[in-house]
Design a protein around this motif. Structure first.
Motif, PDB file in Angstrom:
ATOM      1  N   ARG A  91     119.744  48.202  70.499  1.00  0.00           N
ATOM      2  CA  ARG A  91     119.530  46.894  69.869  1.00  0.00           C
ATOM      3  C   ARG A  91     119.491  45.753  70.876  1.00  0.00           C
ATOM      4  O   ARG A  91     119.136  44.631  70.515  1.00  0.00           O
ATOM      5  N   SER A  92     119.914  46.006  72.108  1.00  0.00           N
ATOM      6  CA  SER A  92     120.113  44.926  73.069  1.00  0.00           C
ATOM      7  C   SER A  92     119.263  45.118  74.317  1.00  0.00           C
ATOM      8  O   SER A  92     119.051  46.232  74.791  1.00  0.00           O
ATOM      9  N   VAL A  93     118.786  43.997  74.879  1.00  0.00           N
ATOM     10  CA  VAL A  93     118.078  44.029  76.162  1.00  0.00           C
ATOM     11  C   VAL A  93     119.055  43.912  77.324  1.00  0.00           C
ATOM     12  O   VAL A  93     118.691  44.177  78.474  1.00  0.00           O
ATOM     13  N   ALA A  94     120.290  43.496  77.023  1.00  0.00           N
ATOM     14  CA  ALA A  94     121.318  43.403  78.060  1.00  0.00           C
ATOM     15  C   ALA A  94     122.019  44.748  78.194  1.00  0.00           C
ATOM     16  O   ALA A  94     121.978  45.589  77.296  1.00  0.00           O
ATOM     17  N   LEU A 106     123.394  40.570  63.409  1.00  0.00           N
ATOM     18  CA  LEU A 106     123.670  39.258  63.988  1.00  0.00           C
ATOM     19  C   LEU A 106     124.198  39.268  65.415  1.00  0.00           C
ATOM     20  O   LEU A 106     124.041  38.274  66.131  1.00  0.00           O
ATOM     21  N   ARG A 107     124.818  40.345  65.839  1.00  0.00           N
ATOM     22  CA  ARG A 107     125.454  40.336  67.158  1.00  0.00           C
ATOM     23  C   ARG A 107     124.445  39.984  68.262  1.00  0.00           C
ATOM     24  O   ARG A 107     124.667  39.046  69.040  1.00  0.00           O
ATOM     25  N   GLU A 108     123.357  40.726  68.361  1.00  0.00           N
ATOM     26  CA  GLU A 108     122.409  40.505  69.455  1.00  0.00           C
ATOM     27  C   GLU A 108     121.617  39.210  69.300  1.00  0.00           C
ATOM     28  O   GLU A 108     121.450  38.476  70.291  1.00  0.00           O
ATOM     29  N   PRO A 109     121.118  38.860  68.101  1.00  0.00           N
ATOM     30  CA  PRO A 109     120.428  37.568  67.980  1.00  0.00           C
ATOM     31  C   PRO A 109     121.312  36.374  68.350  1.00  0.00           C
ATOM     32  O   PRO A 109     120.842  35.425  68.985  1.00  0.00           O
ATOM     33  N   LEU A 110     122.592  36.403  67.974  1.00  0.00           N
ATOM     34  CA  LEU A 110     123.494  35.305  68.317  1.00  0.00           C
ATOM     35  C   LEU A 110     123.715  35.220  69.821  1.00  0.00           C
ATOM     36  O   LEU A 110     123.935  34.127  70.363  1.00  0.00           O
TER      37      LEU A 110
END
Length: 541
Positions: A38-41, A352-356
């Motif tokens: 879900r994350s690019v980081a 919401l975790r990654e968009p925030l």
């Protein structure tokens, strides 16, 4: 007890603890992979910590004990035969109670825990018929679900019932050893010499803090029984057996799950006599009644009553995770709060975790569907339903239900029958998902990961439309992708139907009404987690 039996029990206990640790490690790895998708980081790997007490002494480490099981088994067998067996001191573990306060648990070394479990199972196997039929805790023949079913059967057709609700103060840590010695000497249970020896030795074990642990300590407890070991479960039932017998001798009905006792009667005189017995037996057991947490005697009436009766009138009682009334069986408020908290966590993590944080992976959002939403529904379904698919649940609603043991959180409540309260919980879940989607949509549009002119499912639609979406086809597997919103009411109905066919105790599990084994605690730790209040704030901001 034979030497081989003890050695096999030690092998089995060590293997059980190792498998549990490996399951947690695997769960942490899988969750890290999900978050990375879900994350690019770069997502920090979930850390699966070994229980800290494994490092206190090699006897707590199941890997070490498994290698030396034969030697340890021989040593314990010889100590039992010579009448000098004493378990090594347990480690003290403190955990927060759901309702406030702290529960002190005792973690025994692996070999001692294995012997305790073996003695518990052998004692229970030959003494089940000698236990009260109204004592439902820590048994294989009946369960908490059977207790609830018995209560509902007894209340059927009644318009009012006198109820006595009393809570023991620190039951496990207060039970009198003199009382237990007396009960062991009365031959209430069939016990071998070795089983009695094990019970008496565990009874006086005193836990020690990790930072002060001394395996050679001779400190002994003068009252109470340790929580966290199997043999204490037999001792708890034995301690309350006098209460069970006296209540059975008068004209009242009762159900007891460990120290949680619910008593009822059609007559006020009967309920008063039962309370007198309860007070008398509490003194005999050496425990106190917690009058601050004990509602006392009440008159239970249907929820439809608009006025109170001649004494304190109630519409429901709390018992083993349920909210029970004369005509209804609901989830307790505490159970509803736990379910909402866990669902809120899943919603926050997936939507919401990654968009925030500004780290949302754009590959998760295709032209047709938001794959993070699909993953959320799958995890919610797994939490509520266990290993049952939406299609299977709907089949269960329409036709026969073959025997199966349900595993999701709702499997702890197979007797629910209040459709309106379950419908409200479904409404809350739908609203929470939709609010999170709205917030996610705004964040993704702001970062140009979504185009307002063409948005994939489920963005840009009303909450009610989430219930009627057609399952899209996966471009990768060419199979339908299930995007139906899970329903608490739907799975509860299916499990209730299964309980009617196969029995509530067979298809469901006991409600989570308290921790009994500290080795079940823990799991992977969340490196940058938020608490439930922070997650909810993120969803509603």
């Amino acid at each position: 007890m034979q030497r081989k039996q003890i050695t096999d029990a030690i092998h089995k206990e060590a293997k059980r603890l190792i498998k549990r640790h490996e399951r947690r490690t695997r769960a942490g790895f899988v969750e890290s992979q999900r978050r990375q998708r879900r994350s690019v980081a770069q997502v920090k790997q979930f850390q699966t910590n070994r229980p800290t007490w494994w490092n206190v002494d090699p006897g707590f480490d199941p890997f070490h004990v498994r290698r030396r099981a034969d030697v340890i088994g021989h040593s314990i067998h010889r100590a039992l035969r010579e009448g000098r067996y004493e378990p090594r001191p347990p480690v003290e573990v403190r955990i927060d109670k759901p309702g406030g306060g702290v529960r002190q648990l005792s973690v025994f070394q692996v070999a001692d825990s294995a012997l305790s479990r073996y003695a518990f199972e052998s004692t229970l196997a030959k003494n089940t018929p000698r236990l009260s039929g109204r004592a439902y805790a820590y048994r294989k023949d009946i369960s908490a679900q059977d207790a609830v079913h018995y209560i509902r059967t007894e209340w059927a057709g009644k318009t009012r019932v006198f109820i006595a609700e009393y809570d023991f103060r620190s039951f496990f840590s207060s039970v009198s050893h003199r009382h237990l010695d007396k009960m062991l000497g009365q031959n209430i249970l069939f016990l071998s010499e070795h089983e009695q020896q094990v019970m008496r030795s565990f009874m006086t074990s005193s836990p020690i803090r990790e930072d002060r642990y001394d395996p050679q300590s001779t400190q002994r407890a003068c009252r109470g029984i340790p929580q966290g070991t199997s043999i204490s479960l037999i001792l708890a039932n034995l301690a309350a057996s006098g209460l069970d017998r006296r209540l059975e001798s008068i004209k009242v009905r009762f159900a007891r799950y460990a120290d949680d006792t619910l008593i009822w009667s059609d007559s006020y005189e009967g309920i008063c006599e039962a309370v007198s017995i309860l007070n008398s037996e509490a003194t005999t057991m050496g425990v106190e009644l917690n009058h601050k947490k004990s509602p006392g005697i009440s008159l239970l009436v249907p929820r439809s009553w608009e006025t109170d009766g001649e004494i304190r009138t109630i519409r429901s009682v709390k018992f083993v995770g349920y909210d029970l009334g004369l005509y209804h069986c609901n989830l307790s408020d505490e159970a509803v709060m736990r379910i909402k908290a866990n669902c809120s966590t899943l919603i926050y993590d997936h939507l919401l975790r990654e968009p925030l944080r500004g780290t949302q992976c754009p590959d998760r959002i295709t032209e047709d569907v938001d794959n993070d939403y699909v993953a959320l529904l799958a995890q919610l379904r797994r939490y509520l339903y266990g290993n049952v698919s939406e299609r299977t649940v709907k089949q269960f609603q329409r036709g026969d239900i073959p025997f199966r043991h349900f595993r999701g959180v709702m499997s702890a409540y197979p007797l629910l029958d209040d459709s309106e309260s379950l419908r409200r919980l479904d409404g809350w879940l739908l609203y929470s998902i939709h609010q999170a989607i709205k917030k996610r949509t705004a964040l993704l549009v702001e970062t140009r990961l979504l185009r307002p002119a063409r948005m994939p499912l489920p963005h840009g639609i009303a909450a009610t439309q989430l219930l009627g979406l057609q399952n899209p086809t996966s471009r990768k597997s060419q199979r339908p992708v299930d995007i139906s919103v899970p329903s608490v009411r739907r799975i509860a109905t299916a499990i209730r139907r299964a309980a009617q066919v196969h029995g509530a105790g067979a298809v469901g599990r006991n409600p989570d009404v308290g921790a009994s084994n500290p080795s079940r605690l823990g799991g992977y730790t969340e490196p940058m987690g938020l608490n439930v209040r922070q997650r909810t704030a993120g969803m509603n901001s």
